[in-house]
Design a protein around this motif. Structure first.
Motif, PDB file in Angstrom:
ATOM      1  N   PHE A  76       1.007  -0.728  -0.271  1.00  0.00           N
ATOM      2  CA  PHE A  76      -0.039  -0.119  -0.102  1.00  0.00           C
ATOM      3  C   PHE A  76       0.884   0.953   0.100  1.00  0.00           C
ATOM      4  O   PHE A  76       0.593   2.395  -0.736  1.00  0.00           O
ATOM      5  N   ASP A 116      -5.216   3.943   7.669  1.00  0.00           N
ATOM      6  CA  ASP A 116      -5.626   2.560   7.396  1.00  0.00           C
ATOM      7  C   ASP A 116      -4.696   1.286   7.504  1.00  0.00           C
ATOM      8  O   ASP A 116      -5.301   0.375   8.116  1.00  0.00           O
ATOM      9  N   GLU A 159      -6.506  -0.258  -0.630  1.00  0.00           N
ATOM     10  CA  GLU A 159      -6.987   0.806   0.350  1.00  0.00           C
ATOM     11  C   GLU A 159      -8.373   0.333   0.921  1.00  0.00           C
ATOM     12  O   GLU A 159      -8.613  -0.145   2.087  1.00  0.00           O
TER      13      GLU A 159
END
Length: 240
Positions: free
Chosen positions: A54, A118, A219
């Motif tokens: 990510f 996140d 995400e």
């Protein structure tokens, strides 16, 4: 706007987060032996891998955003990475350069905040799943004789109650964040796909949109995957 809302809810619920961190470090939630350490390692390894992926995709997206006006020679028209209105002429030096740098620093800060929040939420879900694994292992290896059996069973019951409380507090911590995230992410994917149809194929701007879309998909994947893992492990725990 999404990052601002997520940051607001995180700051508002900072007391809950601090309590969660205290619970994480409690003795009841720690592995008891090397077998349990090896049991939770795959969860941590997968979380680390997804988090690094990510961060990597997000960093690449920022790189393309920062460089496409230069590589695509848009600087000759004094084009900024992002369309915006400012109360001054952004095509005049050094205002153009200052605004250019400001936009890149701003989007980098926003991306770092979003990635951190996140991955933190994913870590909390991963930790709930790992605790379910530890509890199941403790139940499978209950001592066969008294009083060790009774003492260990009582600890398992207390551990189960603490896991439920931890999961409830975790849900209270990020439920609004997840709601905002899914709503905005769905809109972002749609807008990104539309923009891909109007930019020059294989240009730097094209790749910036592709990597941005990939980062949004990862995400959403983080929330879905680790949330699903919690559901599966809770079901397994109940069966045991």
């Amino acid at each position: 706007m999404m990052t601002m809302l997520k940051s607001y809810y995180m700051i508002q619920n900072m007391g809950i987060l601090k309590q969660l961190m205290i619970t994480v470090n409690s003795d009841l939630f720690q592995p008891r032996n090397s077998r349990q350490i090896e049991l939770v390692k795959p969860n941590l390894t997968f979380w680390t891998t997804v988090s690094n992926m990510f961060r990597g995709v997000t960093s690449i997206s920022i790189f393309f955003w920062a460089t496409y006006p230069i590589i695509d020679k848009s600087t000759q028209q004094r084009r900024l990475p992002f369309l915006a209105w400012y109360p001054y002429d952004t095509t005049v030096s050094p205002l153009y350069e200052f605004t250019y740098i400001y936009q890149i620093i701003g989007v980098s800060f926003i991306a770092a905040a979003a990635v951190s929040m996140d991955t933190l939420i994913a870590a909390l879900n991963m930790f709930i799943g790992a605790q379910c694994d530890l509890l199941c292992d403790n139940l499978r290896h209950l001592p066969g004789e008294e009083p060790d059996f009774h003492r260990t069973l009582v600890k398992c019951i207390l551990h189960h109650k603490e896991i439920l409380r931890f999961a409830r507090d975790t849900n209270n911590f990020f439920n609004w964040i997840v709601l905002v995230q899914f709503f905005i992410s769905a809109a972002s994917i749609g807008i990104t796909m539309f923009q891909l149809t109007v930019v020059a194929p294989l240009s730097n701007e094209f790749f910036s949109l592709v990597t941005f879309g990939m980062s949004i998909i990862i995400e959403i994947f983080i929330y879905c995957w680790f949330g699903n893992e919690v559901e599966i492990k809770v079901i397994t725990e109940r069966q045991i």
